[in-house]
Design a protein around this motif. Structure first.
Motif, PDB file in Angstrom:
ATOM      1  N   GLN A   1      35.526  30.396  43.529  1.00  0.00           N
ATOM      2  CA  GLN A   1      36.030  29.537  42.952  1.00  0.00           C
ATOM      3  C   GLN A   1      37.585  28.983  43.897  1.00  0.00           C
ATOM      4  N   ARG A   2      38.419  28.226  43.024  1.00  0.00           N
ATOM      5  CA  ARG A   2      39.511  27.728  44.268  1.00  0.00           C
ATOM      6  C   ARG A   2      40.414  28.315  43.381  1.00  0.00           C
ATOM      7  N   LEU A   3      41.786  28.909  43.788  1.00  0.00           N
ATOM      8  CA  LEU A   3      42.998  29.063  42.855  1.00  0.00           C
ATOM      9  C   LEU A   3      43.441  28.005  41.808  1.00  0.00           C
ATOM     10  N   SER A   4      43.348  28.562  40.297  1.00  0.00           N
ATOM     11  CA  SER A   4      43.407  27.574  39.799  1.00  0.00           C
ATOM     12  C   SER A   4      44.138  27.799  38.398  1.00  0.00           C
TER      13      SER A   4
ATOM     14  N   HIS B   1      56.804  28.769  35.441  1.00  0.00           N
ATOM     15  CA  HIS B   1      56.661  29.166  36.038  1.00  0.00           C
ATOM     16  C   HIS B   1      56.344  30.725  36.991  1.00  0.00           C
ATOM     17  N   VAL B   2      56.739  30.952  36.846  1.00  0.00           N
ATOM     18  CA  VAL B   2      56.387  32.601  37.186  1.00  0.00           C
ATOM     19  C   VAL B   2      54.987  33.114  36.540  1.00  0.00           C
ATOM     20  N   ALA B   3      54.548  32.863  35.259  1.00  0.00           N
ATOM     21  CA  ALA B   3      53.880  33.069  34.347  1.00  0.00           C
ATOM     22  C   ALA B   3      52.805  32.766  34.892  1.00  0.00           C
ATOM     23  N   GLY B   4      53.039  31.195  34.958  1.00  0.00           N
ATOM     24  CA  GLY B   4      51.592  30.493  35.676  1.00  0.00           C
ATOM     25  C   GLY B   4      51.519  31.192  37.489  1.00  0.00           C
ATOM     26  N   ALA B   5      52.148  31.339  37.785  1.00  0.00           N
ATOM     27  CA  ALA B   5      52.114  32.076  38.658  1.00  0.00           C
ATOM     28  C   ALA B   5      50.994  33.319  38.987  1.00  0.00           C
ATOM     29  N   CYS B   6      51.428  34.013  37.697  1.00  0.00           N
ATOM     30  CA  CYS B   6      51.034  35.469  38.014  1.00  0.00           C
ATOM     31  C   CYS B   6      49.522  34.918  37.387  1.00  0.00           C
ATOM     32  N   ALA B   7      48.929  33.713  36.802  1.00  0.00           N
ATOM     33  CA  ALA B   7      47.672  34.007  36.495  1.00  0.00           C
ATOM     34  C   ALA B   7      47.097  33.846  37.690  1.00  0.00           C
ATOM     35  N   ILE B   8      47.647  32.588  39.048  1.00  0.00           N
ATOM     36  CA  ILE B   8      46.913  32.483  39.871  1.00  0.00           C
ATOM     37  C   ILE B   8      46.325  33.646  40.801  1.00  0.00           C
ATOM     38  N   LEU B   9      47.609  34.251  40.488  1.00  0.00           N
ATOM     39  CA  LEU B   9      47.432  35.677  41.630  1.00  0.00           C
ATOM     40  C   LEU B   9      47.083  37.022  41.173  1.00  0.00           C
ATOM     41  N   LYS B  10      46.493  36.542  39.577  1.00  0.00           N
ATOM     42  CA  LYS B  10      45.117  37.216  38.508  1.00  0.00           C
ATOM     43  C   LYS B  10      44.166  36.884  39.431  1.00  0.00           C
TER      44      LYS B  10
ATOM     45  N   ALA C   1      43.007  35.638  42.335  1.00  0.00           N
ATOM     46  CA  ALA C   1      42.979  35.691  43.343  1.00  0.00           C
ATOM     47  C   ALA C   1      42.907  37.660  43.656  1.00  0.00           C
ATOM     48  N   HIS C   2      43.778  37.750  42.786  1.00  0.00           N
ATOM     49  CA  HIS C   2      43.674  39.464  43.108  1.00  0.00           C
ATOM     50  C   HIS C   2      42.979  40.403  41.446  1.00  0.00           C
ATOM     51  N   PRO C   3      41.665  40.416  41.337  1.00  0.00           N
ATOM     52  CA  PRO C   3      41.688  40.220  39.507  1.00  0.00           C
ATOM     53  C   PRO C   3      41.321  42.334  39.216  1.00  0.00           C
ATOM     54  N   ASP C   4      41.959  43.137  40.121  1.00  0.00           N
ATOM     55  CA  ASP C   4      42.301  44.637  39.824  1.00  0.00           C
ATOM     56  C   ASP C   4      43.596  44.721  39.818  1.00  0.00           C
ATOM     57  N   TRP C   5      44.563  43.504  40.583  1.00  0.00           N
ATOM     58  CA  TRP C   5      45.466  44.532  40.415  1.00  0.00           C
ATOM     59  C   TRP C   5      46.473  44.828  39.680  1.00  0.00           C
TER      60      TRP C   5
ATOM     61  N   TYR D   1      43.190  27.371  48.729  1.00  0.00           N
ATOM     62  CA  TYR D   1      42.505  29.297  48.250  1.00  0.00           C
ATOM     63  C   TYR D   1      41.523  29.604  47.274  1.00  0.00           C
ATOM     64  N   PHE D   2      40.699  30.470  47.739  1.00  0.00           N
ATOM     65  CA  PHE D   2      39.326  30.817  46.909  1.00  0.00           C
ATOM     66  C   PHE D   2      39.485  32.186  46.235  1.00  0.00           C
TER      67      PHE D   2
END
Length: 754
Positions: free
Chosen positions: A140-143, A489-498, A500-504, A134-135
């Motif tokens: 940029q790739r989600l990382s 695990h959740v903190a890293g997932a939050c970084a990915i989600l942030k 992907a959706h920087p305005d959330w 995903y981008f």
């Protein structure tokens, strides 16, 4: 007498028989009882302590410096500006008492609490591998790239080859510098916890974390041994907000289930400023009401621990018509449990050498207690045993570890299974082959459960893998387990989600994970309760692709009194984050335990728009007296997917622990003690009873009060001069509506001058 921290003491509830007469009578009569016993030493006015002062507004630093300069012994540690109004200082006890009186604006003060750290297939298991395709909006790739993740912990070994690329800086609140390196101590107090947490979040080398390109910032608030004071953690939160981190991970906590302590409130304040705060729920399960602060913070994401896909060893016992599989929990640090042959099983008592007879070539069943796990295994190994099973001496499973020097495998077993196996062994020879079963998405036995006291909030919010998690440590890699491993695990997932959706917002990110979580079920196929697993185990890919957000992600309805026809209203915000209009309808849940819900009729929401709806919970008849926690879920369909919204309400006054965080220290005056205790529901009667640890003979009352309100209580009390024991068991008790709860600790007394 050394200060005993509420965070370090295990909370134990004893059924100790207090004197039969009313406590008020016992208080009076204790004065006439004679004992030939020492008095407490006089507290030294020169003893250096750390105090946290709360003020109505951020203190004026110039004014504070002006007052402090009159006390050469006092050093200002931190002035909190972002998430807590106040300051902390270190100095002589006598001078700190004077400072409190001379500096205006002080609301209250307390000695600093002690916080402790909670200790590869898991990363793809939550979907972190799938999202690499995903981008983000920039292509940029989600990382996790460009997302700042702060880690409040024991520091980070930023020289680790898997971490040095992503490490961007930090601060050390233990040594007071900008070098947040893990503790390196030859006396056994070295740490590795923060490095392990950091690897799960953002390792980028041989091992890949959930967000391998996230920017890692370390805030070392826990020092040697993994302990730190509350003002260090507060200062770390404060600094993280100043540094504008996007995500903040706190794999630490205490055993106090309270929604209103300073660090809990500070985390909520950080969230209000745009920081996504992630905390571990604690490792005090499987009992309810064990989630600890700051995992009780309402706006943070509190994380419980689940199992990733793994092969679990079971001892398969078959004798006649009796057949049973008993789960084994391999201990850390030693030889992995990998037995494939069948061996006889023999009982070995507590594991002392003299008890281990004829154990050569056999598996030894040993009871937990008295000596260390490592010593039990060593003794069995020297006698020729092939493996050791240690069964619990209290309810539930437990985590254990043995030293690397162990050469035979060791595993833990529940008390129920251990006692059953012991009885079978006494009837004759038992053969125990090991079988292995695939297992995933089980709630870890050690994972702390909710709900939260006082506000009856649902915690944890979600779960993530926290069992046998391999990650970075100074000098290499190691598998650890705990909710400390689940939270990152959740903190890293939050970084990915942030990314992907920087305005959330933090609330939207939290909702995305809760709305798309996988509901976990136990070995019987029954779903775990809402106050055990929250919304369920996170699914990162589903969270990224969700088109609807429901906030909050769970309904904590609160307490409903006994009267009939009681109703409560809750407001949900439904946000359509897709590019198309969506049509919504609630699915009416069946009536449950005397409750029914009045739900809105069908409605539509345009793209990138939201609507607030009111949910009304109505009580229509009497509840069962056997249940005081009622949970379930309501469902919202958007035409493409169905969102599960868990709910919880409590009936009347639920059975939660009434005594927490009991700690004792020297008082300000000669022959006095200062105690702290947290009473989440107050008490009709509260007191502290003293006992002889050898005989458990009742010695008298240290304090006794009637009709005391809820919250943190502090008091200085006079210690009976006629008690002269080297050790005394102090039991804090609370009685309310015919119920009694206790928490005990052992006081180590010394005579004056010794």
């Amino acid at each position: 007498m050394k200060k005993i921290s509420a965070a370090v003491i295990a909370i134990l509830f004893f059924t100790i028989i207090l004197p039969q007469q009313p406590l008020s009578a016992a208080l009076v009569s204790s004065a006439s009882t004679t004992f030939s016993l020492p008095q407490l030493p006089e507290p030294s006015p020169n003893e250096r302590v750390v105090m946290v002062f709360s003020t109505k507004e951020t203190p004026d630093q110039a004014e504070l410096q002006q007052v402090v300069k009159h006390f050469p012994s006092i050093k200002i540690r931190y002035v909190f500006q972002e998430v807590f109004s106040g300051f902390s200082v270190e100095g002589k006890r006598s001078n700190l008492q004077k400072l409190e009186k001379q500096f205006p604006h002080v609301q209250y003060s307390s000695e600093a609490y002690t916080y402790k750290a909670d200790m590869e297939g898991s990363v793809p298991f939550i979907g972190a591998d799938k999202i690499r395709g995903y981008f983000d909006p920039k292509g940029q790739r989600l990382s996790g790239k460009g997302v700042k993740v702060g880690i409040i912990d024991t520091g980070i070994d930023y020289n680790h080859p898997d971490l040095n690329r992503n490490y961007k800086g930090g601060q050390d609140f233990v040594d007071g510098d900008k070098n947040p390196m893990e503790s390196r101590n030859k006396n056994g107090a070295s740490t590795l916890h923060g490095t392990h947490v950091a690897g799960i979040i953002g390792a980028n080398g041989v091992m890949k974390g959930v967000a391998p390109e996230a920017e890692l910032y370390a805030y070392r608030a826990l020092g040697p041994g993994g302990h730190g004071t509350s003002d260090q953690v507060l200062a770390a939160i404060d600094q993280a907000v100043k540094d504008h981190v996007d995500i903040l991970n706190l794999s630490l906590g205490t055993d106090v289930n309270a929604p209103d302590l300073p660090i809990t409130e500070a985390l909520n304040k950080a969230v209000s400023k745009g920081v996504v705060a992630v905390t571990s729920s604690g490792n005090s399960g499987p009992n309810l009401w064990t989630v600890g602060t700051p995992g009780t913070a309402s706006d943070a994401i509190s994380v419980g621990a689940s199992t990733p896909p793994m092969k679990i060893p079971f001892l398969h016992i078959k004798r006649g018509r009796v057949e049973k599989d008993m789960k084994l929990l391999p201990m850390f640090g030693g030889v992995p449990w990998g037995l494939t042959k069948t061996y006889p099983i023999i009982y070995g008592g507590i594991g002392n050498k003299e008890e281990l007879k004829r154990v050569s070539g056999k598996i030894v069943l040993i009871q937990r207690g008295t000596i260390t796990f490592a010593q039990k295994v060593k003794n069995a190994e020297e006698k020729g045993a092939v493996a050791v099973i240690v069964y619990n001496n209290e309810k539930g499973e437990f985590l254990g570890s043995v030293g690397k020097e162990s050469r035979i495998p060791a595993a833990a077993m529940s008390r129920q299974d251990g006692e059953w196996l012991k009885k079978m062994i006494k009837k004759g020879t038992i053969l125990g082959p090991t079988i292995y079963k695939e297992e995933e998405d089980r709630l870890a036995d050690f994972s702390s459960r909710g709900p939260v006291t006082i506000n009856w909030g649902i915690k944890p919010d979600i779960t993530a893998p926290g069992v046998k998690i391999r990650s970075t440590v100074p000098g290499g890699y190691l598998s650890l387990q705990g909710t400390s491993m689940a939270a990152p695990h959740v903190a890293g997932a939050c970084a990915i989600l942030k990314q992907a959706h920087p305005d959330w917002t933090p609330a939207e990110i939290k909702a995305a994970f809760m709305n798309t979580a996988k509901v976990m079920v136990d070995d019987k196929g029954l779903p775990y309760h809402t106050y055990e697993q929250g919304a369920g185990r996170i699914q990162l890919e589903e969270a990224i692709n969700t088109g609807t957000l429901v906030m909050p992600g769970a309904l904590s309805i609160g307490r409903l009194p006994s009267k009939l026809f009681m109703e409560k209203e809750k407001v949900l915000t439904i946000r359509n984050v897709s590019k198309e209009t969506k049509h919504y309808r609630f699915i009416t849940p069946p009536k449950s335990a005397g409750m029914e819900f009045e739900l809105p009729t069908a409605f539509s929401i345009g793209p990138n728009s939201e609507k607030k709806v009111t949910i009304r919970a109505e009580r229509i008849d009497a509840f069962s007296k056997k249940k005081d926690l009622i949970d379930g879920a309501i469902f919202l369909s958007d035409g493409e997917s169905t969102i599960r919204i868990p709910y919880l309400y409590v009936v009347n006054e639920p059975r939660y622990p009434r005594v927490m965080g009991f700690a004792v220290d020297n008082g300000k005056k000669t022959n006095t003690l200062h105690y702290e205790v947290y009473l989440p529901g107050g008490a009709e009667e509260f007191g502290i009873a003293l006992y002889d640890p050898e005989s458990m003979k009742y010695l008298g009352l240290l304090d006794w009060q009637k009709k005391i309100g809820p919250g943190l209580k502090e008091k200085e009390v006079v210690f009976p001069k006629n008690i002269r024991l080297e050790q005394i068991v102090a039991v804090a008790f609370a009685r309310t509506k015919g119920r009694e709860d206790y928490q005990e600790l052992t006081l180590h007394m010394k005579e004056k001058g010794s």
